[in-house]
Motif scaffolding. Structure first.
Motif, PDB file in Angstrom:
ATOM      1  N   CYS A  78       0.829  -1.203   0.000  1.00 57.23           N
ATOM      2  CA  CYS A  78       0.000   0.000   0.000  1.00 57.23           C
ATOM      3  C   CYS A  78       0.869   1.261   0.000  1.00 57.23           C
ATOM      4  CB  CYS A  78      -0.919   0.001   1.219  1.00 57.23           C
ATOM      5  SG  CYS A  78      -2.195  -1.271   1.181  1.00 57.23           S
ATOM      6  N   ILE A  79       1.957   1.247   0.747  1.00 52.59           N
ATOM      7  CA  ILE A  79       2.847   2.406   0.769  1.00 52.59           C
ATOM      8  C   ILE A  79       3.517   2.582  -0.586  1.00 52.59           C
ATOM      9  CG2 ILE A  79       4.914   3.371   1.847  1.00 52.59           C
ATOM     10  CD1 ILE A  79       4.072   1.846   4.408  1.00 52.59           C
ATOM     11  N   VAL A  80       3.934   1.487  -1.218  1.00 53.24           N
ATOM     12  CA  VAL A  80       4.508   1.562  -2.565  1.00 53.24           C
ATOM     13  C   VAL A  80       3.505   2.178  -3.530  1.00 53.24           C
ATOM     14  CG1 VAL A  80       5.236   0.156  -4.530  1.00 53.24           C
ATOM     15  CG2 VAL A  80       6.191  -0.282  -2.276  1.00 53.24           C
ATOM     16  N   ARG A  81       2.238   1.793  -3.392  1.00 53.75           N
ATOM     17  CA  ARG A  81       1.192   2.316  -4.277  1.00 53.75           C
ATOM     18  C   ARG A  81       1.089   3.836  -4.174  1.00 53.75           C
ATOM     19  NH1 ARG A  81      -2.143   4.031  -7.366  1.00 53.75           N
ATOM     20  NH2 ARG A  81      -3.952   2.921  -8.166  1.00 53.75           N
ATOM     21  N   SER A  82       1.260   4.369  -2.963  1.00 52.03           N
ATOM     22  CA  SER A  82       1.166   5.813  -2.788  1.00 52.03           C
ATOM     23  C   SER A  82       2.382   6.536  -3.358  1.00 52.03           C
ATOM     24  CB  SER A  82       1.030   6.144  -1.300  1.00 52.03           C
ATOM     25  OG  SER A  82       2.249   5.909  -0.615  1.00 52.03           O
ATOM     26  N   LEU A  83       3.510   5.846  -3.481  1.00 50.00           N
ATOM     27  CA  LEU A  83       4.747   6.496  -3.920  1.00 50.00           C
ATOM     28  C   LEU A  83       4.944   6.433  -5.419  1.00 50.00           C
ATOM     29  CD1 LEU A  83       7.181   5.234  -1.122  1.00 50.00           C
ATOM     30  CD2 LEU A  83       6.028   7.442  -1.273  1.00 50.00           C
ATOM     31  N   VAL A  84       4.519   5.339  -6.070  1.00 43.92           N
ATOM     32  CA  VAL A  84       4.801   5.176  -7.495  1.00 43.92           C
ATOM     33  C   VAL A  84       3.751   5.834  -8.379  1.00 43.92           C
ATOM     34  CG1 VAL A  84       6.034   3.018  -7.077  1.00 43.92           C
ATOM     35  CG2 VAL A  84       3.605   2.944  -7.646  1.00 43.92           C
ATOM     36  N   ASN A  85       2.595   6.155  -7.830  1.00 43.23           N
ATOM     37  CA  ASN A  85       1.540   6.771  -8.625  1.00 43.23           C
ATOM     38  C   ASN A  85       1.158   8.095  -7.980  1.00 43.23           C
ATOM     39  OD1 ASN A  85      -0.623   7.456 -10.197  1.00 43.23           O
ATOM     40  ND2 ASN A  85      -1.683   5.503 -10.013  1.00 43.23           N
ATOM     41  N   GLU A  86       1.623   9.198  -8.581  1.00 41.30           N
ATOM     42  CA  GLU A  86       1.374  10.514  -8.012  1.00 41.30           C
ATOM     43  C   GLU A  86      -0.102  10.910  -8.098  1.00 41.30           C
ATOM     44  OE1 GLU A  86       3.448  12.189  -6.345  1.00 41.30           O
ATOM     45  OE2 GLU A  86       5.179  10.903  -6.715  1.00 41.30           O
ATOM     46  N   GLN A  87      -0.868  10.267  -8.984  1.00 45.28           N
ATOM     47  CA  GLN A  87      -2.268  10.617  -9.151  1.00 45.28           C
ATOM     48  C   GLN A  87      -3.172   9.907  -8.144  1.00 45.28           C
ATOM     49  OE1 GLN A  87      -3.175   9.732 -13.242  1.00 45.28           O
ATOM     50  NE2 GLN A  87      -2.005  11.454 -14.029  1.00 45.28           N
ATOM     51  N   SER A  88      -2.634   8.974  -7.380  1.00 47.53           N
ATOM     52  CA  SER A  88      -3.449   8.256  -6.399  1.00 47.53           C
ATOM     53  C   SER A  88      -3.645   9.112  -5.150  1.00 47.53           C
ATOM     54  CB  SER A  88      -2.786   6.931  -6.028  1.00 47.53           C
ATOM     55  OG  SER A  88      -1.536   7.161  -5.405  1.00 47.53           O
ATOM     56  N   TRP A  89      -4.597   8.700  -4.304  1.00 49.82           N
ATOM     57  CA  TRP A  89      -4.856   9.406  -3.057  1.00 49.82           C
ATOM     58  C   TRP A  89      -3.797   8.971  -2.057  1.00 49.82           C
ATOM     59  CZ3 TRP A  89      -8.995   8.131   1.072  1.00 49.82           C
ATOM     60  CH2 TRP A  89      -9.039   9.162   2.009  1.00 49.82           C
ATOM     61  N   LYS A  90      -2.731   9.742  -1.973  1.00 45.41           N
ATOM     62  CA  LYS A  90      -1.554   9.345  -1.208  1.00 45.41           C
ATOM     63  C   LYS A  90      -1.872   9.137   0.266  1.00 45.41           C
ATOM     64  CE  LYS A  90       3.326  10.491  -0.686  1.00 45.41           C
ATOM     65  NZ  LYS A  90       4.416  11.383  -1.116  1.00 45.41           N
ATOM     66  N   ALA A  91      -2.575  10.079   0.861  1.00 40.37           N
ATOM     67  CA  ALA A  91      -2.880   9.969   2.287  1.00 40.37           C
ATOM     68  C   ALA A  91      -3.702   8.721   2.584  1.00 40.37           C
ATOM     69  CB  ALA A  91      -3.614  11.214   2.760  1.00 40.37           C
ATOM     70  N   GLY A  92      -4.625   8.392   1.701  1.00 45.27           N
ATOM     71  CA  GLY A  92      -5.450   7.209   1.912  1.00 45.27           C
ATOM     72  C   GLY A  92      -4.652   5.925   1.858  1.00 45.27           C
ATOM     73  N   TRP A  93      -3.751   5.811   0.863  1.00 48.85           N
ATOM     74  CA  TRP A  93      -2.923   4.610   0.755  1.00 48.85           C
ATOM     75  C   TRP A  93      -1.942   4.500   1.917  1.00 48.85           C
ATOM     76  CZ3 TRP A  93      -4.376   0.735  -1.958  1.00 48.85           C
ATOM     77  CH2 TRP A  93      -5.083   0.920  -3.146  1.00 48.85           C
ATOM     78  N   LEU A  94      -1.387   5.622   2.363  1.00 50.06           N
ATOM     79  CA  LEU A  94      -0.485   5.586   3.514  1.00 50.06           C
ATOM     80  C   LEU A  94      -1.237   5.157   4.774  1.00 50.06           C
ATOM     81  CD1 LEU A  94       1.670   8.822   2.974  1.00 50.06           C
ATOM     82  CD2 LEU A  94       2.380   6.449   2.646  1.00 50.06           C
ATOM     83  N   ALA A  95      -2.459   5.666   4.941  1.00 49.93           N
ATOM     84  CA  ALA A  95      -3.256   5.283   6.106  1.00 49.93           C
ATOM     85  C   ALA A  95      -3.599   3.796   6.066  1.00 49.93           C
ATOM     86  CB  ALA A  95      -4.529   6.126   6.164  1.00 49.93           C
ATOM     87  N   LEU A  96      -3.939   3.297   4.883  1.00 48.11           N
ATOM     88  CA  LEU A  96      -4.238   1.867   4.768  1.00 48.11           C
ATOM     89  C   LEU A  96      -3.004   1.027   5.059  1.00 48.11           C
ATOM     90  CD1 LEU A  96      -6.234  -0.361   4.033  1.00 48.11           C
ATOM     91  CD2 LEU A  96      -5.592  -0.068   1.629  1.00 48.11           C
ATOM     92  N   GLY A  97      -1.838   1.468   4.588  1.00 52.40           N
ATOM     93  CA  GLY A  97      -0.608   0.742   4.879  1.00 52.40           C
ATOM     94  C   GLY A  97      -0.272   0.753   6.359  1.00 52.40           C
ATOM     95  N   ALA A  98      -0.446   1.902   7.005  1.00 50.16           N
ATOM     96  CA  ALA A  98      -0.166   1.990   8.441  1.00 50.16           C
ATOM     97  C   ALA A  98      -1.120   1.119   9.242  1.00 50.16           C
ATOM     98  CB  ALA A  98      -0.266   3.443   8.900  1.00 50.16           C
ATOM     99  N   ALA A  99      -2.396   1.131   8.863  1.00 51.74           N
ATOM    100  CA  ALA A  99      -3.364   0.300   9.568  1.00 51.74           C
ATOM    101  C   ALA A  99      -3.062  -1.184   9.382  1.00 51.74           C
ATOM    102  CB  ALA A  99      -4.777   0.617   9.083  1.00 51.74           C
ATOM    103  N   SER A 100      -2.587  -1.567   8.200  1.00 56.85           N
ATOM    104  CA  SER A 100      -2.253  -2.971   7.949  1.00 56.85           C
ATOM    105  C   SER A 100      -1.070  -3.414   8.806  1.00 56.85           C
ATOM    106  CB  SER A 100      -1.934  -3.181   6.465  1.00 56.85           C
ATOM    107  OG  SER A 100      -3.045  -2.871   5.656  1.00 56.85           O
ATOM    108  N   ILE A 101      -0.011  -2.601   8.832  1.00 56.03           N
ATOM    109  CA  ILE A 101       1.164  -2.963   9.629  1.00 56.03           C
ATOM    110  C   ILE A 101       0.825  -2.954  11.114  1.00 56.03           C
ATOM    111  CG2 ILE A 101       3.513  -2.302  10.236  1.00 56.03           C
ATOM    112  CD1 ILE A 101       3.831  -1.157   7.436  1.00 56.03           C
ATOM    113  N   GLY A 102       0.121  -1.913  11.574  1.00 58.76           N
ATOM    114  CA  GLY A 102      -0.252  -1.832  12.984  1.00 58.76           C
ATOM    115  C   GLY A 102      -1.150  -2.974  13.417  1.00 58.76           C
ATOM    116  N   SER A 103      -2.134  -3.308  12.583  1.00 60.61           N
ATOM    117  CA  SER A 103      -3.022  -4.426  12.922  1.00 60.61           C
ATOM    118  C   SER A 103      -2.262  -5.743  12.932  1.00 60.61           C
ATOM    119  CB  SER A 103      -4.181  -4.496  11.915  1.00 60.61           C
ATOM    120  OG  SER A 103      -4.980  -3.334  11.981  1.00 60.61           O
ATOM    121  N   GLY A 104      -1.325  -5.895  11.999  1.00 59.88           N
ATOM    122  CA  GLY A 104      -0.529  -7.115  11.974  1.00 59.88           C
ATOM    123  C   GLY A 104       0.315  -7.271  13.221  1.00 59.88           C
TER     124      GLY A 104
END
Length: 315
Positions: free
Chosen positions: A32-58
């Motif tokens: 999810c974090i890679v997705r926010s970095l390689v595509n500038e047109q994506s919703w960066k904050a949303g992908w970063l939040a999803l990545g953080a929630a995934s790692i934290g939940s894990g």
């Protein structure tokens, strides 16, 4: 008196399940974090939040799966619901702080050290909040040097995870990084548990408040597990998340190369005959004129047609 501690009540089941859960959360978070970095047109904050929630939940799920195998022979164990939920919130928030720092400021040495320190200390705090949620007929004591070692491991693990989040691109390299993250997080947990000793109270008939592990942990683990499953579905249905920047670019460049080859072949093809007639009236179709005879070369000599021989009357 000192209690008899067993951290592997179910043998290798809980350590292996905890490790795999940590790897799953790390892998989903990294993609999810890679997705926010390689595509500038994506919703960066949303992908970063999803990545953080995934790692934290894990990380949180790994901790409490491992705690299912923890027991003290002389006393039962219960858990405080509010503190257990607080530990989950702390895990997601501190990982989110580190992820957003490196996601927006990059992986410079100072930035990475700051983000890794905050996240690592936060993960250690999450662990000890989860330990504080335990209720038993005794007091938990810690060996200071082992606690310090567990915090150091947490900081190193968090720093390595954040570096991988902004540096790793390919799917297989992300998978390898998540396996290393699982080892680091599990190592931090069991190092911290090695610092634990329990002084059991003499009154075994004493009661204490809290929920049993089966009544609290199993239902609470279901929520993060479902979240990780949904995050996995998101990853599976996004080609850029699965393939990564390198593989996705290679496929895109291959498609562009094929299109360019078609354009070159079309440019090298001989031009079509130029029509002799002007545009058709009323927007009708334009019909190409038939080429002149000289365009085909000299005309072939005329051939005599066969005639029947003359009869006797004609002679």
């Amino acid at each position: 008196m000192q209690g008899t501690i067993d951290g592997f009540r179910y043998g290798a089941v809980t350590p292996v399940a905890a490790y795999l859960t940590a790897c799953l959360g790390g892998a989903l978070g990294l993609r999810c974090i890679v997705r926010s970095l390689v595509n500038e047109q994506s919703w960066k904050a949303g992908w970063l939040a999803l990545g953080a929630a995934s790692i934290g939940s894990g990380i949180w799920t790994m901790h409490f799966i491992a705690m299912l195998g923890f027991q003290v022979a002389e006393t039962g164990i219960r858990y405080d619901r509010e503190l257990t939920l607080l530990s989950l919130a702390v895990a997601i928030v501190v990982v989110g702080i580190g992820v957003f720092i490196v996601g927006y400021r990059g992986a410079g040495k100072v930035t990475l050290a700051l983000a890794g320190g905050v996240t690592g200390i936060g993960v250690a705090v999450m662990h000890y909040i989860g330990m504080a949620a335990m209720r038993m007929n005794g007091d938990i004591q810690y060996r200071t040097y082992t606690v310090v070692l567990s915090v150091v491991i947490a900081i190193v693990a968090a720093t390595a995870a954040l570096w991988a989040a902004v540096s790793v691109r390919g799917f297989m390299t992300s998978l390898g990084a998540s396996l290393v993250m699982g080892v680091a997080v599990s190592g931090m947990h069991y190092t911290a548990m090695a610092a634990v000793s329990v002084h059991v109270h003499g009154n075994r008939s004493a009661t204490w408040s809290g929920d049993s592990p089966s009544s609290l942990l199993f239902p609470m683990l279901l929520g993060p597990a479902v979240f990780l499953l949904l995050a996995g579905v998101v990853v599976m249905f996004d080609p850029l998340l699965v393939l990564g920047d390198g593989e996705w670019s290679d496929r895109g460049s291959g498609t562009r190369s094929r299109s360019r080859s078609r354009r070159i072949l079309a440019a090298e093809a001989p031009p079509e005959p130029v029509p002799e007639h002007g545009p058709a009236l009323f927007g009708g179709p334009v019909i190409s004129a038939r080429p002149r005879q000289e365009d085909y070369g000299p005309a072939a000599p005329a051939t005599r047609q066969w005639a029947p021989p003359p009869t006797s009357d004609e002679w």
